[in-house]
Every structure is written in structure tokens, then in C-alpha cells.
Design a protein around this motif. Structure first.
Motif, PDB file in Angstrom:
ATOM      1  N   GLU A 317      40.778  43.774  51.525  1.00  0.00           N
ATOM      2  CA  GLU A 317      40.283  44.408  52.748  1.00  0.00           C
ATOM      3  C   GLU A 317      41.368  44.460  53.824  1.00  0.00           C
ATOM      4  O   GLU A 317      41.879  45.514  54.171  1.00  0.00           O
ATOM      5  N   ASN A 356      46.469  45.320  50.830  1.00  0.00           N
ATOM      6  CA  ASN A 356      45.193  45.436  51.534  1.00  0.00           C
ATOM      7  C   ASN A 356      44.975  46.862  52.016  1.00  0.00           C
ATOM      8  O   ASN A 356      45.948  47.590  52.269  1.00  0.00           O
ATOM      9  N   HIS A 438      34.609  41.399  46.638  1.00  0.00           N
ATOM     10  CA  HIS A 438      35.726  40.737  47.316  1.00  0.00           C
ATOM     11  C   HIS A 438      35.549  39.218  47.188  1.00  0.00           C
ATOM     12  O   HIS A 438      34.425  38.727  47.303  1.00  0.00           O
TER      13      HIS A 438
HETATM   14  N1  URA Z   1      41.147  39.044  52.397  1.00  0.00           N
HETATM   15  C1  URA Z   1      41.759  40.206  52.088  1.00  0.00           C
HETATM   16  O1  URA Z   1      41.111  41.219  51.855  1.00  0.00           O
HETATM   17  N2  URA Z   1      43.090  40.216  52.028  1.00  0.00           N
HETATM   18  C2  URA Z   1      43.822  39.169  52.229  1.00  0.00           C
HETATM   19  O2  URA Z   1      45.024  39.272  52.160  1.00  0.00           O
HETATM   20  C3  URA Z   1      43.163  37.948  52.545  1.00  0.00           C
HETATM   21  C4  URA Z   1      41.813  37.904  52.626  1.00  0.00           C
END
Ligand code: URA
Length: 473
Positions: A317, A356, A438
Motif C-alpha cells: 500500500e 508500494n 495485505h
Molecule cells: N505496508 C505497506 O504496504 N508497505 C510497506 O512498505 C509497509 C507496510
């Protein structure tokens, strides 16, 4: 009347119905559990009488829970209340009645025991490779007789595998979609499995030393369950190290940059729609990004990392608190869970390009803490510029999008992750895309069974994306 340990609810209902229809008063009946001495009518049940009995629905629900309590007096108490209901139809709503209060307490205990069972049963893999269905077994020691009423929950939750829950009281098995109940057993030797490590990692990651409340922790997860739960091995050490970790956290607390009043100029219109620079310039360009306001408060842009020709690109994310400080993706709690699951899925993180959807950390200051905020659609779309540029530079064969924000950036749709995850789809440029949960989402799930199932899904999706990326063209 001796009640069997399997089918107790039906047996009690039938017996009570027979007795009350025959006008047999409570003081003339001796009730007992199977292992106890036989009662009054074990050899000579009464004939069914003529009296029609109507039982309030509330009592039926109460009885259906109370029969699973371990107090040998429960059957007699239930029958006494059933008897009294004939002349006192409003008894069920009498809050001061002592018999009802005792039954309600038993009902509560049974429900609590069912909840603990759902939360603390830990399945171990006992299958052999090549079996048509995966096969698991768990050892559990319930306080009350809750295996039978809770078995349908496990059948719904784990319907795609065979399982056995073995207890000293009653054991349940679910083989080819069929629940079977049998007598209890002694504890069998069960193998440790890969998920033990996952549970321990998970538990270490969610443990906040600054919020340590030993009593509350033990009331939610009573010590009697610890011995069958892999993650609890870490508890004594975590409690011991908590004060030192709190000091360390205080020392490392981030300083929050002042919130700027002025809005950052909107660059979108002037920046064009496709990155036209060279791959070598990309890193510097992302680091200097001011396309949306998020750069104002973040410490730095967190760039993707991994081989520039990786076959697999993993998209999260946005950086979290620790990533923002370290300048590297997935190094905080979500990253630890990701690393663990990737390893179990046979994926070497170093071989994938990890990035990300949004490059700057979005947060809300709260005291000394920075609370993660989900990026909005506009921020995701502004940052898609960089994700597209990374895709053009790395040219991955497969992309694994973890979470709704990554799904939004890659498909324009962030809904129904549970329904869309776990399959490969083809993007316009022929890249294969797999959507999945996630890791932070998994860390936030409170129900241990649900959390376990979601972690299994993510592990499976990681393995799928990895396999696809290894396939020759
Ligand atoms: N969450 C994410 O999506 N990316 C990161 O790098 C860390 C936590």
C-alpha cells in the motif's frame, strides 16, 4: 435418567418431554451423566401421558446451551425450571429468579468455552503429500462439553479440509464433509507444523510492550490453554523484556515534522501522464516527488527495492512508520509477517522487486505516535505515475498486489479483495496479476481462526505468484 455424552441435547429434550408429559415431578427424577450411576428410570421409563406441554422459545435456547455445561446438576435444574414453567408462564422474564440466574450463568460459561475453543484450537498438518484432501488434527482440553455444539462452526470454517479435534471428553472428526462424534481420547502425538512459526511471529509482532497488562492478557487467553498453543512460548520472554523495549521505543520515537499550512501546488496537469525519463533517473525523480501533498509530512519517499529485472513485482500500500524512517519497504511488523509467509511459500524476497502503490507515508499525529492513514483515491492515482514507471523499467512477468490500495492502483477497483484474490488475471500489457490480502490486514484481524485462514490465503497467493513467475514463457 442417564444422559449420553454424545447427542446430549436431543437426549435431554426427549427425556424431559416424556417426563413432563407424564406429570413426573422434579423431585422424583434423578439425573446423571453417562459415567455416573444410573438414575431412577434407567430401566423403567414412564409411559407418555396426555398432558400437552408448550415450552417458551427462550427456554429451549437456554437448555440447548446449558446441557453442555459440566455441572452434573444442570439436567435437574433445567427440568425443575421446565416444571415450574407450567404454572408460571412468565418465569423466563423473572430476573430475580435464582434457578434462572444459575442457568443463565451456566449458559454464559458454555458460550465462553465455545468462544475459547474457536479461538485456541490449533490444527497440525497430519496429511501426506498426494492426499485428495488436506488433513489436520488438533488436541484441545475444553472446560465444558463443547466439542459437539462447536463442531459445525469448524466444519463451516474449514470445510475444504479433513480435520479431527481430539479432546479427553468427546472427539469430533470431519472427513469428506461429514461430522462424526466419538468418545474422548488421550492426547495423541501430533507433529509441529509450519504454521507454529507463523503464530509465534504474529504474536511477537502484535505484542506492544507499552500496553502490557498481564492480568488482562491472561483473562483473555487463560494459562490452561497455553500449553497447546505454539505462540505462547514467547510470552514469558516478552513480558520480561517489555520495560527495556518501552525505553527503547521512547528513545526512538519519531519527531513529527510541522504540519505545513500551505497546500502543495498541483503538478499533475504539468507533469503529463506517462513517465518519459530513463530508468536510471527514476530513483532520483521519485525521491524528489511533490505530485501530491503526502511528501510534506513524510520523512522521505520509500523507493521500491529488488533486482531491476525481477520476474515478480510485489506491490504493497504505502510505507508505514518504520519504513518511513528506514527508507525501505516492508521492514516493520507487516514486513516481518510478509517475510515469514514469503519464506514459507518458497519465495526469496531478495529475488522479487518489492514496492508500494504510494511512496510516501500518510499518517495522523497522535501524541508521540504517527497513526497510519489509508491514502485516498487521488493520492493513489497521483502515485500511479511512479508505479507505472517502475513497471515499465522492471517489466515483471507477474505482479502480486497486496491489499485494496495496490488493487486500486493496478485495476482501478479496490472492492471485494476476498472474492477477487487468489487467481491470476492478465493486464493490458500481458503482465499477470494476482490480488491478495495485505499483511497489515491480517495483523488487524482479532479472531484467531479468521486470522489464521487469511494468513493461509496470503501464503497460498504468494506461492502462486512465485510459481507463475518461474514458468518459462
Ligand atoms: N505496508 C505497506 O504496504 N508497505 C510497506 O512498505 C509497509 C507496510
Amino acid at each position: 435418567m442417564t444422559m449420553p455424552s454424545i447427542g446430549t441435547a436431543l437426549a435431554w429434550r426427549d427425556a424431559a418431554r416424556t417426563l413432563i408429559s407424564a406429570n413426573v415431578p422434579p423431585q422424583s427424577v434423578t439425573w446423571g451423566d453417562e459415567a455416573e450411576p444410573p438414575g431412577l428410570w434407567d430401566t423403567d421409563p414412564p409411559a407418555v401421558g396426555e398432558t400437552a406441554v408448550t415450552v417458551p422459545r427462550g427456554f429451549i435456547a437456554l437448555a440447548n446451551a446449558v446441557v453442555w455445561h459440566n455441572d452434573p446438576a444442570r439436567f435437574a435444574l433445567l427440568y425443575r425450571v421446565l416444571w415450574r414453567l407450567r404454572d408460571t408462564p412468565h418465569l423466563m422474564s423473572d430476573r430475580a429468579d435464582a434457578d434462572l440466574a444459575a442457568l443463565r450463568q451456566m449458559e454464559k460459561n458454555v458460550h465462553r468455552c465455545q468462544h475459547k475453543m474457536k479461538a485456541f484450537v490449533r490444527f497440525r498438518d497430519v496429511g501426506t503429500p498426494g492426499d485428495a484432501r488436506r488433513s489436520f488434527a488438533a488436541w484441545f482440553e475444553p472446560t465444558h462439553h463443547t466439542v459437539e455444539p462447536t463442531a459445525p462452526f469448524f466444519a463451516r470454517r474449514f470445510g475444504d479440509m479433513d480435520w479431527r479435534i481430539i479432546t479427553p471428553d468427546v472427539s469430533a472428526s470431519f472427513i469428506n464433509g461429514q461430522i462424526t462424534l466419538a468418545a474422548g481420547q488421550a492426547k495423541p502425538p501430533l507433529p509441529e507444523d509450519a504454521s507454529e512459526q507463523l503464530w509465534t511471529t504474529y504474536f511477537r509482532n502484535i505484542f506492544n510492550p507499552a500496553r502490557l497488562k498481564v492480568k488482562a492478557m491472561q483473562s483473555e487467553m487463560p494459562k490452561k490453554y497455553w500449553k497447546n498453543m505454539p505462540e505462547t512460548a514467547a510470552i514469558p520472554e516478552m513480558i520480561e523484556n517489555a520495560p527495556a523495549r518501552v525505553q527503547e521505543m521512547n528513545r526512538a520515537a519519531p519527531t513529527i515534522p510541522p504540519l505545513r499550512a500551505a497546500k502543495v501546488l498541483k503538478h499533475v496537469a504539468t507533469l503529463g501522464t506517462v513517465w518519459s525519463g530513463s530508468p536510471d533517473e527514476l530513483t532520483a525523480a521519485i525521491s524528489a516527488c511533490t505530485r501530491c501533498d503526502l511528501h510534506c509530512n513524510a520523512t522521505q519517499a520509500v523507493l521500491g527495492e529488488g533486482p531491476s529485472d525481477a520476474a515478480l513485482m510485489i506491490v504493497g500500500e504505502q510505507p508505514g512508520d518504520q519504513e518511513d524512517l528506514a527508507g525501505r519497504p516492508f521492514v516493520g511488523p507487516a514486513g516481518k509477517l510478509f517475510d515469514q509467509l514469503a519464506k514459507e511459500a518458497g519465495l526469496d524476497r531478495e529475488k522479487a522487486y518489492v514496492t508500494n502503490a504510494v511512496k510516501h507515508f500518510k499518517f495522523k499525529p497522535q501524541g508521540r505516535r504517527r497513526i497510519h492513514q489509508r491514502p485516498n483515491t487521488s493520492e493513489v492515482l497521483h502515485c500511479k505515475w511512479w508505479l507505472d514507471a517502475e513497471r515499465a523499467a522492471v517489466k515483471p512477468k507477474v505482479i502480486l498486489a497486496m491489499g485494496a490500495t495496490a488493487a486500486l492502483a493496478l485495476t482501478g477497483n479496490c472492492s471485494d479483495m476476498a472474492g477477487r484474490r487468489g487467481v491470476a488475471r492478465i493486464l493490458a500489457d500481458d503482465t499477470q496479476l494476482v490480488l491478495t490480502f495485505h499483511p497489515s490486514y491480517i495483523l488487524r484481524i482479532r479472531d484467531p481462526g479468521e486470522r489464521h485462514a487469511a494468513a493461509n490465503d496470503l501464503r497460498r497467493d504468494l506461492a502462486l505468484a512465485h510459481r507463475l513467475s518461474l514458468k518459462p514463457e
